[in-house]
Design a protein around this motif. Structure first.
Motif, mmCIF file in Angstrom:
data_model
loop_
_atom_site.group_PDB
_atom_site.id
_atom_site.type_symbol
_atom_site.label_atom_id
_atom_site.label_comp_id
_atom_site.label_asym_id
_atom_site.label_seq_id
_atom_site.Cartn_x
_atom_site.Cartn_y
_atom_site.Cartn_z
ATOM 1 N N ALA A 34 46.373 -56.982 -11.034
ATOM 2 C CA ALA A 34 46.155 -55.542 -10.840
ATOM 3 C C ALA A 34 45.040 -55.312 -9.825
ATOM 4 N N LEU A 35 43.968 -56.095 -9.910
ATOM 5 C CA LEU A 35 42.868 -55.964 -8.937
ATOM 6 C C LEU A 35 43.336 -56.301 -7.522
ATOM 7 N N GLU A 36 44.169 -57.325 -7.401
ATOM 8 C CA GLU A 36 44.682 -57.689 -6.079
ATOM 9 C C GLU A 36 45.528 -56.563 -5.503
ATOM 10 N N ARG A 37 46.322 -55.920 -6.330
ATOM 11 C CA ARG A 37 47.159 -54.808 -5.867
ATOM 12 C C ARG A 37 46.306 -53.578 -5.545
ATOM 13 N N ASN A 60 47.751 -49.368 -10.519
ATOM 14 C CA ASN A 60 47.178 -50.648 -10.932
ATOM 15 C C ASN A 60 45.881 -50.511 -11.698
ATOM 16 N N GLU A 61 45.202 -49.374 -11.577
ATOM 17 C CA GLU A 61 44.076 -49.108 -12.476
ATOM 18 C C GLU A 61 44.588 -49.045 -13.911
ATOM 19 N N ALA A 62 45.719 -48.369 -14.090
ATOM 20 C CA ALA A 62 46.312 -48.266 -15.430
ATOM 21 C C ALA A 62 46.745 -49.640 -15.942
ATOM 22 N N GLN A 93 32.240 -49.395 -12.919
ATOM 23 C CA GLN A 93 31.466 -49.238 -11.671
ATOM 24 C C GLN A 93 32.397 -49.214 -10.464
ATOM 25 N N LEU A 94 33.392 -50.077 -10.475
ATOM 26 C CA LEU A 94 34.353 -50.134 -9.379
ATOM 27 C C LEU A 94 35.098 -48.819 -9.255
ATOM 28 N N GLN A 95 35.461 -48.233 -10.373
ATOM 29 C CA GLN A 95 36.191 -46.966 -10.344
ATOM 30 C C GLN A 95 35.351 -45.845 -9.757
#
Length: 96
Positions: A34-37, A60-62, A93-95
């Motif tokens: 998901a992180l890669e996408r 991909n967050e979901a 934090q990333l969000q």
């Protein structure tokens, strides 16, 4: 005879441990994908494909959050809970 009983008991215990850890491994792999996408979504956005990039990020967050919840509800190894909660904070934090 006692050793056969102990061996069977041990075999069943190992099956349970492997099954529990397998769920964590799959959840972590799903988070990584998901992180890669999401990273690809950021790339699309920076190349001018805002809608496509934002859709990919949101989708991909979901997926990441779903996999993270699976991991958070499958803590089986000492220290795993702390690391999983650390991932939660880092993702928040990333969000932002």
């Amino acid at each position: 005879m006692q050793s056969i009983i102990q061996f069977r008991y041990l075999g069943k215990s190992i099956d349970v441990i492997l099954k529990e850890n397998y769920h964590s491994v799959v959840a972590c792999q799903d988070m990584k994908e998901a992180l890669e996408r999401m990273d690809s979504g950021v790339l699309f956005t920076s190349l001018g494909y805002q809608q496509l990039g934002n859709e990919q990020i949101k989708k991909n967050e979901a997926a990441f959050e779903k996999a993270l919840q699976i991991e958070l509800h499958n803590i089986t190894v000492p220290g795993e809970g702390e690391k999983s909660h650390s991932i939660t904070g880092t993702f928040q934090q990333l969000q932002s």
